[in-house]
Design an enzyme around this catalytic site. Structure first.
Site, PDB file in Angstrom:
ATOM      1  N   LYS A  60      61.076 -16.058  20.770  1.00 25.29           N
ATOM      2  CA  LYS A  60      61.706 -16.154  22.094  1.00 25.29           C
ATOM      3  C   LYS A  60      63.166 -15.723  22.033  1.00 25.29           C
ATOM      4  CE  LYS A  60      59.818 -19.554  24.359  1.00 25.29           C
ATOM      5  NZ  LYS A  60      59.530 -20.993  24.269  1.00 25.29           N
ATOM      6  N   ARG A 130      64.648 -24.970  24.831  1.00 22.42           N
ATOM      7  CA  ARG A 130      63.264 -24.692  24.406  1.00 22.42           C
ATOM      8  C   ARG A 130      63.199 -24.473  22.908  1.00 22.42           C
ATOM      9  NH1 ARG A 130      63.691 -21.397  29.210  1.00 22.42           N
ATOM     10  NH2 ARG A 130      61.982 -21.800  30.677  1.00 22.42           N
ATOM     11  N   GLY A 139      52.305 -27.712  19.853  1.00 26.60           N
ATOM     12  CA  GLY A 139      52.611 -28.958  19.160  1.00 26.60           C
ATOM     13  C   GLY A 139      54.099 -29.179  19.014  1.00 26.60           C
ATOM     14  N   MET A 141      58.130 -29.085  20.596  1.00 26.53           N
ATOM     15  CA  MET A 141      58.685 -29.637  21.827  1.00 26.53           C
ATOM     16  C   MET A 141      58.594 -28.675  22.996  1.00 26.53           C
ATOM     17  SD  MET A 141      62.404 -31.213  22.653  1.00 26.53           S
ATOM     18  CE  MET A 141      62.910 -29.773  23.569  1.00 26.53           C
ATOM     19  N   ARG A 374      57.025  -8.944  29.044  1.00 23.03           N
ATOM     20  CA  ARG A 374      56.077  -8.851  27.916  1.00 23.03           C
ATOM     21  C   ARG A 374      55.063  -7.768  28.266  1.00 23.03           C
ATOM     22  NH1 ARG A 374      53.309 -14.734  29.092  1.00 23.03           N
ATOM     23  NH2 ARG A 374      52.714 -14.261  31.233  1.00 23.03           N
ATOM     24  N   HIS A 492      18.101 -13.350  18.158  1.00 18.26           N
ATOM     25  CA  HIS A 492      17.198 -12.256  18.504  1.00 18.26           C
ATOM     26  C   HIS A 492      17.485 -11.736  19.901  1.00 18.26           C
ATOM     27  CE1 HIS A 492      13.376 -10.603  20.128  1.00 18.26           C
ATOM     28  NE2 HIS A 492      13.376  -9.989  18.957  1.00 18.26           N
ATOM     29  N   SER A 770      23.490   0.936   2.911  1.00 15.90           N
ATOM     30  CA  SER A 770      23.877   0.595   4.270  1.00 15.90           C
ATOM     31  C   SER A 770      23.995  -0.923   4.321  1.00 15.90           C
ATOM     32  CB  SER A 770      22.830   1.095   5.265  1.00 15.90           C
ATOM     33  OG  SER A 770      23.212   0.754   6.570  1.00 15.90           O
ATOM     34  N   CYS A 841      25.218  -1.096   9.097  1.00 16.87           N
ATOM     35  CA  CYS A 841      24.350  -1.057  10.271  1.00 16.87           C
ATOM     36  C   CYS A 841      24.143  -2.441  10.860  1.00 16.87           C
ATOM     37  CB  CYS A 841      23.015  -0.415   9.928  1.00 16.87           C
ATOM     38  SG  CYS A 841      22.070  -1.307   8.696  1.00 16.87           S
ATOM     39  N   TYR A 861      30.408   5.797   7.320  1.00 20.31           N
ATOM     40  CA  TYR A 861      30.090   5.660   8.746  1.00 20.31           C
ATOM     41  C   TYR A 861      29.818   4.215   9.107  1.00 20.31           C
ATOM     42  CZ  TYR A 861      25.166   5.185   7.404  1.00 20.31           C
ATOM     43  OH  TYR A 861      23.996   4.738   6.851  1.00 20.31           O
TER      44      TYR A 861
END
Lengths: 883, 883
Positions: A60, A130, A139, A141, A374, A492, A770, A841, A861
């Site tokens: 920040k 901040r 978590g 402040m 941003r 499946h 493969s 694959c 590949y």
């Protein structure tokens, strides 16, 4: 909560105590506290930090300095370094010497720059405080806003804004936030006090409390504070600030932050920075306002300014949706000067960041303040258009354009979808796992046969099953979408659906399916065969009734341009997993240059395939029991056909049942125990190849043996395969090998951990590997993809797994085996001086993060389902550019 | 067969052709044929070879030379080297120059030494010709006996033996063997000729054919030979020999021999040697005979000469069992001189080989000839006694004694068994896999409940199931033996049975079990509840009725001595896998020094355990569905107890069903999703340890988390475990860690391939690793141990696997992962300077070959079921001595 109450005088003490880790204890002993410059100012007066100092200033802090340095109008302030946080712990939980002197000096600079004063009764300076480490970390402040308000300053704010209610509302918020977040006061105490005031004034909402009520509330809050903390609410703004700084530092070693770092394995960070920034108000009347915008349209990608604006409001109001904002264009009318300034900022931002920005801004009394910028999130369509247009505009080059488009989102461009607006009215009755994107609406069919029959009659049906099996494939094909109550993204149903680009939601565990009755029970509602549901394959939503679906364009225009660039820059080729001519045709349209996985067992339901490009045919893989009927009616039919008794058929079916079919009698184990199945398949492949030659079609089959675990298996399978090729060629009078001879490479899946471990041995008998990363993941982790649904959610939630390893390859474990096998395989091929190809694959072949890993392994590949081909092409180019 | 007929002039041509491998073709080009000395004589005249020349002379040739060199009366002969075989191939299938000259010279030496002559019509020299490579190899040429017989020599043999029938019988056998084995004549042709003769003389048996019939048969055989080979049966003994030598060389590259070498991966051998040895006849009348003997009793180990003898007979007659041989003692009466000689030979052999020998010998006209000596096979009892007594006799030392006893056989000393004699009368109705040795006889029980009930009434029952599950454990415990129709040696039934030392036969696939009717169908027979079967857990035999069982001694005497020596020489400790006080007590008796695996889920059926030694408690492992009832009656009971509907219970049970439970929601995945189960277990362990301390019992629990696959899992489990230990200790006022504090090591199973691959990460959170090689083998190979039965037999038969990998660890694949994990784990422990233990608790912990591998990996201990403890102790000592 109990511990919070005890923590007097303040939470800091506790935090500091728990911060006594080994490291800091050691540093304290040696007394070496390297802090260097502790405070970095950012503002018009000067800007001491820059974008590259994330480690020192936190994300920040570095970002704020960056915006200031390119001349954006940012409310000024200063950042206390992460090193100072480390020094705080090294000192045993005390602020390092000289820090508060530096802070006071910076506050004076701020007062001077803004013409305001801390604690002033006419024009008070208020700041936000901040935390902000180099890595975003829950978590720690939260923000404290309006710091600097005191009994005196609140009057100043009331005067300055001309809004007494606003001033006291800000003050009561400060006491509450400061008490809760900084001093550890139980926030229920404040809530009780607020309730009492609301009761007194007979109102229900916070916003209905009149100004005098808020003044009384401030008094009540101060009492709560004193009772709980044992001291008055500090009337010295600098003392408020000192406490807040300590609280931010302490929160670095709060339980949640430590746990988060432990789980995420975040190491090597010093601590958190503290950002102190002047407040800017968009709610100071009609000359003020606040807005959010994208520098280009984030849904279409068009180069137009796109956003919303709200007069006399704070940022929270836009987000909360309490008031309806106006289109950004309206701002030009109301605040022409500020709007002109904003247009300049927009241009500057795109030039600086070379990307579309998502910005937040406030106009305070006609003056523009940038609160945040941003990189803007965008749809796939926008990502593609913005990238291509920015190349045209010479803002970025082709390579940058490729790197910037989130490859995984490209599937959005190919599938129908439910627009958010269209889903708004629908009732979401449950939510499963979005397994195959798309949108589907239909009546419910409870068996595959029913789905086929009703689809045949022209009905649009959703196939609803506990889980699916190869027996259901015809029904799955007939249905417009598939919904299951079990299974994960590689079950499946999911795998088949993704292959077809068919909408599918799996693992909707709240469903209870009564197949016999044709009823679906879910969360107290019941749906039957004539009820219509809509499923969103991207989000997993299951909605009641028909929801309107939108169908996007095909590959063309900017999308086609991006695909061309991808082919130019990629090193790995992209093949497809296809078992039917339809799949092959579709994958060719999407740019696949071969078939990496053609599953013979799926051809039980299909026809023929691809020309002029390699086609890797995997021999029979599933366990035998998948090929026998499990329902009595069909068993009886089989018994009749084979002249057996129903009992005999049942007994055989029961004999074929396996406790763990995934680890059972399947893959090449079938070929070894039933060589006739192997020979029949090889014969079919060779005869087909020879027929193609006769028809001048350049068929290039490659034969792939599945589930090989030992060299001996592959050696024997290769011998049998070569024998059959020889035999068929002899029968047909075709030459084997050599010039113009039939040359069929023989290789193996690497999908058993043992095959990876002994890849050097196996490579001796293989022309290619493969990687079947689906099964390899199952066996390396010991996770059944059909059963993982029962613990995967908990595992993801508890951080045991970062991602579903069936979606994105586990680079350390499973990937470690892949890498080992690549190295071993290549070394053998090199020593034997033989051609050797490496591919993948598994479903990971279509996952960008996995593709990046495969590039590192040096694969030739990747192969994925047709609808993932564009994703893979772009991801392959990105991987090549990053390597 | 067809190819044999075509192979004129002889089989050699074909063999030589197929022998043109890459290597020999290359050597032929370069012309470098290194043969050196081609023929080595052995006999009284001289002995040119020795025991160390196995590679050059083959196993058989080196052994013959060895026997001659220590002065044993061996029929003389000579060996043609394996290098000569290589030269034969290098020359393209021709005998190397000068070979036949050398052969002739050696024949002359033989003739001189024996006073016989090749082809003599008064006293002909006959020889046997045998192949013999360095490694025993099926598929090579069998023996040709009686070589040297011709039309002339047969008359000489008739005269010499005074037995014309014998001489012509030998001649017809030579023509048949030579024609078939050497020249590739279809043996059916000879059989037809023999049938014609038998028909002519009206007899059925070969032995009934009179002398003249055999003379006619010789003529008929010669005609068959001429018709098939295209030349007369050679009347020159040297030509016969030349053909036979070529045939032996050719058989080296016969299809079967090549296939055998390929499968067994036999490499680096030159070829086969050829052994030519003078014939000795034990069937030359009442002054001749033949026998076999052991130098000590091979069943009890007693130091007495033990064997059988047959007057006027050849070796084949003893083996074939046509006549009943006499005890060896009778030989002393009949042939006092030869017997005295044999006694000297016996002493010499034991002194030379320092082990009990299994010998074959022949007495020809009162003269002793040794035909073979080899180390004798023996029972475990004999092995132990012989080893201990030989140490006493100072023939061998302790280390040699340890190395020599087959560790795996020791279980024989602990379990009841069916003696071969007692099994002779029984009908074997089918055969399964002998999964847990022992002998059991009982009536049939078809459910666990039935077994418990009937056992309670005092019945001896065999539990007969398709397969068993943890629900059956009580019934398994009540039964005297377990018989299943599915599963392999590491199926549930087998593992539980081995752990208890209970007789068990699994995978008897021919059984069809009708649980409801209480009937067992097998091979056309049906057995009910009152029928008695006997099962042999060593061989897998299932016999009808009661067979007498023999119960061996416990550890004492010589056995105890061997165990003491083992403890002295072993480096790895031996623990046991035990879940009950009974198991723990038994394992202590057998010398276990701790519990390496105490399965908490098995305690659902048991009580309490071990003191003063480490006890590794494995937390809950099996999938949830194993803990819910699957039968409607019990489901109804559960529903009543929990106040749910039967439907609800059924639905939950069905939800818990998994497609592949082995890869499902089990092990530490249960602990992570249901932390309360973990905490409950840790609490129980800690409370028990504290109670023991109060009772002055030195309990040393170690907590082991199962199925860990990632470091994050173990990190979280360790945190929770430590928290609970702290909490319970705080409640009980017991100190944690430090001097006198409760110190409970926390470790993990390494049983998931990913855990092995990432063992370095996991070691950071572990105090010990225990390899769960059962599951690791399942997942590394992708073999479900419950389903492997359907393809394992074919895999073993086809040489795809050398051994069942669940019995003996696959050292390359699974072992590769174990080794990798050991190295990674130790490196981390070393870097962190922490104590770290490595052990194994899979069934492999009791397998000698696996134990040898674990020694190489440097494990600290192995853990196995109580009945395997003595095996493991001896194997650990053997492994240490070999390393």
């Amino acid at each position: 909560m109990a511990s919070k109450k005890k923590s007097k005088p303040s939470k800091q003490g506790k935090g500091a105590k728990s911060g006594k880790g080994k490291k800091s204890a050691k540093a304290a002993k040696t007394g070496k506290v390297k802090t260097g410059k502790m405070v970095f100012y950012f503002g018009e007066t000067k800007c001491e930090g820059h974008a590259g100092q994330k480690m020192l200033l936190g994300g920040k802090g570095a970002n704020l300095a960056d915006m200031v340095s390119i001349g954006l109008p940012v409310p000024p302030g200063f950042t206390i370094t992460t090193d100072t946080c480390a020094a705080y712990y090294d000192c045993g939980g005390k602020l390092p010497k000289g820090l508060m002197d530096d802070v006071r000096a910076n506050i004076r600079m701020l007062e001077k720059e803004l013409g305001k004063k801390f604690g002033s009764d006419t024009n008070p300076l208020l700041v936000s405080v901040r935390s902000g480490a180099a890595v975003s970390m829950p978590g720690m402040m939260d923000t404290v806003l309006n710091l600097g308000l005191t009994d005196k300053a609140v009057e100043g704010l009331a005067k300055g804004t001309g809004n007494r209610r606003f001033a006291f509302d800000a003050y009561r918020r400060l006491i509450n936030m400061f008490g809760d977040v900084v001093m550890g006061v139980d926030h229920h105490k404040f809530e009780h006090a607020f309730s009492a005031i609301k009761t007194k004034y007979g109102v229900k909402e916070d916003t209905q409390v009149p100004t005098e009520g808020l003044e009384e509330l401030v008094a009540a809050y101060k009492k709560v504070y004193k009772d709980q903390v044992g001291a008055d609410f500090p009337q010295d703004p600098l003392l408020q600030l000192e406490h807040a700084i300590k609280a931010v530092f302490s929160s670095w070693n709060g339980d949640r932050a430590i746990e988060y770092r432990r789980i995420q394995e975040i190491k090597g960070l010093n601590g958190t920075a503290v950002n102190v920034q002047a407040m800017a108000y968009g709610n100071m009347g009609d000359t003020s306002g606040t807005g959010v915008a994208f520098t280009r349209d984030n849904t279409t990608g068009e180069n137009v300014f796109y956003g919303e604006f709200l007069v006399n409001a704070q940022g929270e109001d836009v987000v909360a949706g309490i008031r309806t904002p106006e289109p950004i264009a309206m701002m030009e009318k109301r605040f022409p000067k500020a709007y002109a300034h904003l247009m300049k900022v927009r241009a500057k931002l795109e030039k600086h960041y070379k990307d579309m920005q998502d910005i937040e801004f406030t106009v305070e009394n006609g003056k523009l303040f940038m609160l945040q910028t941003r990189t803007g999130k965008r749809t796939a369509q926008a990502a593609v258009r913005i990238a291509v247009e920015m190349v045209k505009e010479k803002l970025i080059d082709e390579k940058t354009a490729i790197k910037r488009i989130p490859a995984g989102d490209l599937t959005q461009l190919l599938l129908p979808y439910f627009a958010a607006a269209d889903k708004k009215g629908a009732v979401t009755v449950t939510r499963g796992i979005g397994a195959s994107p798309g949108a589907a609406t239909g009546k419910l069919a409870f068996t595959a046969a029913e789905a086929v029959e009703r689809a045949h009659k022209g009905e649009k049906v959703l196939l609803v099953r506990k889980e699916t099996s190869p027996e259901d494939v015809a029904g799955m094909h007939s249905a417009v979408g598939i919904l299951t109550s079990t299974g994960g993204k590689t079950s499946h149903a999911a795998v088949v659906a993704v292959g077809w680009g068919k909408c599918c939601v799996v693992g909707a565990g709240e469903l209870s399916i009564d197949e016999k009755a044709g009823k679906l029970h879910v969360n107290g509602r019941t749906f039957g065969r004539d009820d219509v549901l809509s499923i969103d394959g991207a989000t997993g939503e299951v909605m009641v009734g028909a929801v309107k679906a939108t169908i996007p364009e095909k590959i063309s225009g900017d999308f086609a341009k991006v695909m061309d660039w991808s082919t130019k820059h990629a090193e790995m080729k992209v093949r497809t997993n296809a078992d039917s001519p339809e799949d092959a045709r579709r994958a060719r349209e999407f740019g696949a240059v071969g078939i990496g996985l053609c599953r013979t067992e799926h051809m039980f339901f299909g026809g023929d395939r691809m020309d002029g490009l390699p086609v890797t045919v995997r021999l029979l893989d599933p366990p035998l029991h998948e090929f026998v009927p499990h329902e009595e009616k069909q068993q009886a039919e089989l018994a009749r056909e084979m002249g057996l008794s129903l009992e005999q058929v049942k007994r055989r079916v029961s004999q074929l049942h396996e406790a763990n079919p995934m680890l059972g009698h399947r893959g090449c184990r079938l070929a070894i125990t039933y060589p006739e199945i192997l020979r029949m398949q090889i014969r079919a492949i060779v005869e087909a190849a020879i027929e193609c030659r006769a028809k001048k079609v350049d068929a290039r089959p490659e034969i792939m043996h599945p589930l090989v675990g030992t060299k001996k298996e592959l050696a024997l399978l290769r011998k049998w395969t070569e024998e059959t090729i020889q035999q068929v060629c002899a029968e047909k009078g075709v030459k084997v090998g050599g010039k113009n001879g039939l040359d069929i490479p023989i290789g193996t899946m690497i999908e058993i951990p043992r095959a990876a471990v002994t890849a050097d041995e196996i490579a001796e008998c293989a022309d290619f590997f493969s990687y079947g990363t689906n099964d390899l993941t199952q066996m390396t982790f010991g996770y059944s993809r059909d059963d993982i649904g029962s613990f995967l959610p908990a595992y993801l939630e508890k951080g045991m797994l970062e991602k579903d390893p069936f979606q994105s390859i586990d680079t350390v474990g499973v990937g470690g085996l892949v890498k080992m096998a690549c190295e071993k395989g290549r070394a053998v091929a090199k020593a034997e001086k033989k051609a050797f190809k490496l591919g993948v694959c598994g479903e990971h072949g279509g996952d960008p993060a996995s593709i990046a890993f495969f590039q590192k392994c040096g694969l030739d590949y990747v192969s994925c389902s047709p609808f993932r081909v564009p994703v893979a092409r772009l991801a392959a180019a990105q991987a090549a550019l990053k390597s």
